[in-house]
Design an enzyme around this catalytic site. Structure first.
Site, mmCIF file in Angstrom:
data_model
loop_
_atom_site.group_PDB
_atom_site.id
_atom_site.type_symbol
_atom_site.label_atom_id
_atom_site.label_comp_id
_atom_site.label_asym_id
_atom_site.label_seq_id
_atom_site.Cartn_x
_atom_site.Cartn_y
_atom_site.Cartn_z
ATOM 1 N N ALA A 113 33.094 5.230 -1.200
ATOM 2 C CA ALA A 113 32.576 6.029 -0.089
ATOM 3 C C ALA A 113 31.500 5.282 0.691
ATOM 4 C CB ALA A 113 32.011 7.349 -0.614
ATOM 5 N N SER B 77 38.821 2.586 -7.502
ATOM 6 C CA SER B 77 39.466 2.954 -6.246
ATOM 7 C C SER B 77 40.958 2.652 -6.368
ATOM 8 C CB SER B 77 38.885 2.165 -5.070
ATOM 9 O OG SER B 77 39.607 2.418 -3.875
ATOM 10 N N TYR C 235 40.147 6.549 -11.298
ATOM 11 C CA TYR C 235 38.902 7.143 -11.761
ATOM 12 C C TYR C 235 38.931 7.343 -13.276
ATOM 13 C CZ TYR C 235 38.421 8.313 -6.777
ATOM 14 O OH TYR C 235 38.339 8.253 -5.409
ATOM 15 N N HIS D 194 33.962 17.441 -6.518
ATOM 16 C CA HIS D 194 32.759 17.286 -7.343
ATOM 17 C C HIS D 194 32.915 17.921 -8.712
ATOM 18 C CE1 HIS D 194 29.729 16.512 -3.822
ATOM 19 N NE2 HIS D 194 30.705 15.627 -3.881
ATOM 20 N N LYS E 78 25.210 15.724 -3.174
ATOM 21 C CA LYS E 78 25.035 17.109 -2.731
ATOM 22 C C LYS E 78 26.205 17.497 -1.815
ATOM 23 C CE LYS E 78 24.330 15.628 1.376
ATOM 24 N NZ LYS E 78 25.333 15.967 2.433
#
Length: 331
Positions: A25, A49, A71, A92, A110
């Site tokens: 990201a 990735s 992942y 998340h 967040k």
């Protein structure tokens, strides 16, 4: 709940914490990975990735690390102590829980989750597995916020009666996840969570009443204002959006004074203004390293086996409020 894997032995006192990054990201590449490289108690250990070219670019930029094609492979890497999770908001909960069940500490971007139920599952997993989980509000590690808290703790403002906090910007990129509802897009999730977190930090309570006004496009909120009333007599307002010129500012008013905090969530040098019956006082704010301080503190908490600065109870409380505001924005 699935049984947690045994905790790895790396990251013990005196050793750097070995970090794994889920995905490539933009925030990871521009902010968090450089922060890890700046910290004496942290080390970039692995990245994952499904795009080999992106991993190769990161290796060329940041030096050698273990490159994983999935992942799950990174989470199975015994050399990884902690995971930074900058995936879209909708992922998340799933990947934080998987990481924690693999025995990894998790610094999650967040907002912590999409709703309170997801956040509660994440927190329960962290406590069950004996690992650290923290919502990555890096602004809490700035000199600006330290001085804000110092002024509030001094009592010079008296009883706090009003907070107005804004974070907005003009989104000029197309096809971003910020405008995709299925990925957890929208202004409140993206930037409104900052004023909400700040208000929660000050109020230390949940509002007894909320009112929301919102403009929507592409299935997400793009311009949102909310009023929050607390049992203490505090009335707070937050504003967020990405359909107009950028603005970041907070005003905190009590019975004895007002504090103005421009650029509230940044870590560059600046100033606060304290206005009381004695006049207006300008308070200098030094530049900070918000991402570096966040990584260093999280790593130190792992090494020292101590609590984190931002508690899970606070994240849960704010997530309940965020969910309430989102429901009102959609009605």
């Amino acid at each position: 709940m699935a049984r947690c894997r045994a905790r790895c032995q790396r990251g013990t006192h005196g050793s750097p914490v070995h970090w794994g990054i889920l995905g490539c990201a933009r925030i990871a590449r521009l902010q968090v990975i450089p922060a890890i490289l700046r910290c004496a108690n942290a080390q970039l250990q692995a990245m994952a990735s499904r795009e080999p070219a992106r991993l190769a670019e990161c290796q060329a930029q940041f030096g050698p690390f273990s490159a994983h094609a999935s992942y799950d492979a990174l989470l199975a890497d015994p050399a990884v102590d902690a995971v930074y999770l900058p995936l879209p908001n909708s992922l998340h909960c799933e990947w934080a829980i998987k990481a924690m069940r693999a025995g990894k500490h998790v610094l999650c971007e967040k907002p912590l989750a999409l709703n309170a139920a997801e956040a509660e599952r994440m927190v329960a997993t962290a406590r069950d597995c004996g690992v650290l989980l923290m919502e990555a509000f890096m602004y809490r590690y700035t000199e600006r916020v330290r001085k804000i808290r110092e002024i509030l703790d001094s009592g010079v403002l008296g009883d706090i009666r009003s907070i107005n906090s804004t974070f907005r910007f003009l989104l000029d990129r197309v096809n971003t996840i910020k405008e995709q509802p299925e990925l957890g897009g929208g202004a409140l999730y993206d930037v409104g969570c900052y004023p909400l977190n700040l208000i929660g930090m000050i109020a230390q309570d949940e509002p007894v009443e909320t009112v929301v006004a919102c403009d929507r496009a592409h299935g997400v909120d793009i311009n949102l204002s909310a009023i929050l009333r607390y049992r203490s007599g505090l009335v707070a307002s937050l504003h967020c959006g990405f359909n107009a010129f950028g603005r970041m500012h907070t005003e905190i008013t009590g019975t004895q004074g007002t504090l103005l905090a421009p650029d509230t969530f940044l870590d560059d040098a600046g100033q606060l203004q304290l206005i009381t019956a004695k006049g207006c006082e300008t308070i200098a704010v030094a530049a900070s390293d918000r991402y570096g301080s966040e990584i260093a503190d999280f790593s130190d908490a792992i090494l020292q086996k101590r609590p984190l600065a931002l508690t899970l109870d606070e994240s849960l409380r704010n997530m309940r409020v965020l969910e309430t505001l989102l429901k009102q924005s959609r009605s």
